[in-house]
Motif scaffolding. Sequence first.
Motif, PDB file in Angstrom:
ATOM      1  N   UNK A 217      -3.903   2.298  28.164  1.00  0.00           N
ATOM      2  CA  UNK A 217      -3.110   3.468  27.769  1.00  0.00           C
ATOM      3  C   UNK A 217      -2.059   3.060  26.752  1.00  0.00           C
ATOM      4  N   UNK A 218      -1.393   1.940  27.017  1.00  0.00           N
ATOM      5  CA  UNK A 218      -0.376   1.453  26.072  1.00  0.00           C
ATOM      6  C   UNK A 218      -1.005   1.053  24.735  1.00  0.00           C
ATOM      7  N   UNK A 219      -2.151   0.388  24.793  1.00  0.00           N
ATOM      8  CA  UNK A 219      -2.807  -0.069  23.572  1.00  0.00           C
ATOM      9  C   UNK A 219      -3.215   1.109  22.695  1.00  0.00           C
TER      10      UNK A 219
ATOM     11  N   UNK B   1      -3.948  11.723  29.255  1.00  0.00           N
ATOM     12  CA  UNK B   1      -4.424  12.948  29.889  1.00  0.00           C
ATOM     13  C   UNK B   1      -5.804  12.734  30.500  1.00  0.00           C
ATOM     14  N   UNK B   2      -6.674  12.036  29.772  1.00  0.00           N
ATOM     15  CA  UNK B   2      -7.991  11.678  30.317  1.00  0.00           C
ATOM     16  C   UNK B   2      -7.814  10.887  31.609  1.00  0.00           C
ATOM     17  N   UNK B   3      -6.881   9.931  31.594  1.00  0.00           N
ATOM     18  CA  UNK B   3      -6.644   9.088  32.766  1.00  0.00           C
ATOM     19  C   UNK B   3      -6.193   9.907  33.959  1.00  0.00           C
ATOM     20  N   UNK B   4      -5.386  10.939  33.728  1.00  0.00           N
ATOM     21  CA  UNK B   4      -4.843  11.714  34.836  1.00  0.00           C
ATOM     22  C   UNK B   4      -5.900  12.556  35.534  1.00  0.00           C
ATOM     23  N   UNK B   5      -6.968  12.914  34.828  1.00  0.00           N
ATOM     24  CA  UNK B   5      -8.044  13.705  35.431  1.00  0.00           C
ATOM     25  C   UNK B   5      -9.209  12.858  35.903  1.00  0.00           C
ATOM     26  N   UNK B   6      -9.578  11.861  35.098  1.00  0.00           N
ATOM     27  CA  UNK B   6     -10.819  11.139  35.346  1.00  0.00           C
ATOM     28  C   UNK B   6     -10.636   9.697  35.824  1.00  0.00           C
ATOM     29  N   UNK B   7      -9.435   9.166  35.685  1.00  0.00           N
ATOM     30  CA  UNK B   7      -9.206   7.807  36.180  1.00  0.00           C
ATOM     31  C   UNK B   7      -9.754   6.720  35.283  1.00  0.00           C
ATOM     32  N   UNK B   8      -9.884   6.991  33.983  1.00  0.00           N
ATOM     33  CA  UNK B   8     -10.297   5.948  33.048  1.00  0.00           C
ATOM     34  C   UNK B   8      -9.728   6.262  31.674  1.00  0.00           C
TER      35      UNK B   8
ATOM     36  N   UNK C 238      -3.876  -1.932  36.640  1.00  0.00           N
ATOM     37  CA  UNK C 238      -3.102  -2.632  35.612  1.00  0.00           C
ATOM     38  C   UNK C 238      -3.853  -2.650  34.285  1.00  0.00           C
ATOM     39  N   UNK C 239      -5.159  -2.864  34.348  1.00  0.00           N
ATOM     40  CA  UNK C 239      -5.970  -2.869  33.119  1.00  0.00           C
ATOM     41  C   UNK C 239      -5.957  -1.489  32.464  1.00  0.00           C
ATOM     42  N   UNK C 240      -6.044  -0.438  33.279  1.00  0.00           N
ATOM     43  CA  UNK C 240      -6.031   0.915  32.727  1.00  0.00           C
ATOM     44  C   UNK C 240      -4.670   1.212  32.091  1.00  0.00           C
TER      45      UNK C 240
ATOM     46  N   UNK D 161       5.464   3.477  39.290  1.00  0.00           N
ATOM     47  CA  UNK D 161       6.754   3.146  38.693  1.00  0.00           C
ATOM     48  C   UNK D 161       6.663   1.934  37.780  1.00  0.00           C
ATOM     49  N   UNK D 162       6.006   0.887  38.224  1.00  0.00           N
ATOM     50  CA  UNK D 162       6.013  -0.379  37.492  1.00  0.00           C
ATOM     51  C   UNK D 162       4.937  -0.469  36.408  1.00  0.00           C
ATOM     52  N   UNK D 163       3.721  -0.040  36.735  1.00  0.00           N
ATOM     53  CA  UNK D 163       2.623  -0.219  35.787  1.00  0.00           C
ATOM     54  C   UNK D 163       2.626   0.825  34.665  1.00  0.00           C
ATOM     55  N   UNK D 164       3.149   2.018  34.957  1.00  0.00           N
ATOM     56  CA  UNK D 164       3.115   3.096  33.963  1.00  0.00           C
ATOM     57  C   UNK D 164       4.467   3.365  33.314  1.00  0.00           C
TER      58      UNK D 164
END
Length: 439
Positions: free
Chosen positions: A414-416, A158-165, A408-410, A22-25
């Motif tokens: 994503x925002x950047x 989308x990459x983050x949702x599958x691979x976590x980076x 938080x870094x990830x 909720x907060x970070x994304x």
Amino acid sequence: DNCPLQHPFPTHFLYWDDEEIEKLLQGTMAQTKAREVRAGIGLVVREWSAAFLKEHSLGMKQSQILNAIFSAFTAVLSRSFGDEAGRDLDGAGRMLVPLVDMLNHDSEDPNVSWQWHVGEGDEEKIKAGRGDIAVTTLKDVKKGEELCKCYGWRPSWDIASSYGFVPRLNKERWECSVLPLFPDVLDLAPDVIATPSQISKYETSLDLLLESNYGVLVKAVLAAVDAASEIEARQKSDSDSDSENASENQTDRPAQLDQLEVVSLFRPPPALTVNDFPFARRQPCVVVGTKIGASDQITSSNQQYHREAIKKVLPAYRAAASAIAQLRLKYNNGDSSSSIQASQMAMAAASLDGTDWDEAAIKLMRLGINDRIQTINSDGKAASAWLAQSTTTNRLDQINLQHRQFRADMSADIREAELNVLHTLDNELNTLAGEDKKR
């Protein structure tokens, strides 16, 4: 301990807690993807009976069982193979390929590729997901050099949702943003100063974060764009002599970006209606993608891609501008019964009704870009504030504190990535506007 709680995939969305999601994304498409992934896994877990879990748990605690289940799911999400396009193998599922699944991702400069091989006519092997995986070098590889393949083009969220980076931007890569198709709240009478009574009763505005209001408009936009595409296809010559068509055929633009995609972005309710409808909304957005660079010079050299990106979504914004014009005309005429004319939106999308819709469409696109930039920046600051507060007030051990910082870094990455696309497109619209003035 059969299943320690030190997560093997600490940045994968399955391991985030609800408050971190909720907060970070907040304000990113990654939040939508995280909720989809977690909901999907939750449905699978709930289908398993308590008796099954008890039989296979070997005396483990519930938290350990869930951790084991999540580890299995994240292994499949992050390490499995489909066909060469990344899809499931004819509905037969996906493959886990030991050793090959250790190859890391590099979308900019991979040095190996993989291909799934089966013999001629081995349809049964294809259906069963069997065959050989061949890994081939794409260039000379020095001894000790890491082997990296491209996992396939996908946006950072989308990459983050599958691979976590989130992929590192070294030089240039394709990336996406989402742009609101309509404003949060549409002013139906922009040239009239509304009275306090009209404002309180929403008589001169329309909340377009409510699906009951935007749903029919989005369907009409999609239909209008499809109709415009058919018209354009009929009008185009089969000849390849047209230089513009030739340049489009030569581009390395991902095929997915040639199709209009409308997605839902979670947003808080607008201030105007928050007291009456105090719940999160879904904002309809279009996906727009271009090639971003690690420097302004690289970004500028990719002007062709930026203009292609704008051109691809422009019909949708023409159709949206037509819908807004119709809504305002209906309000001015006191007409609350007639519906929006999809045929007019299709003509606007194809620029065939004698009206130049590009100016209104680009204005709407600019509003969307500015809205996203403001949202990402403000939500990013809120995420940083929450992180600072949570790490000092919550009783987290050192490992969980480290994991929260990773997440938080990830989120910041994503925002950047999305901000890079937004600023790039905004600059290109400014360039186009300057060129128009010189004509």
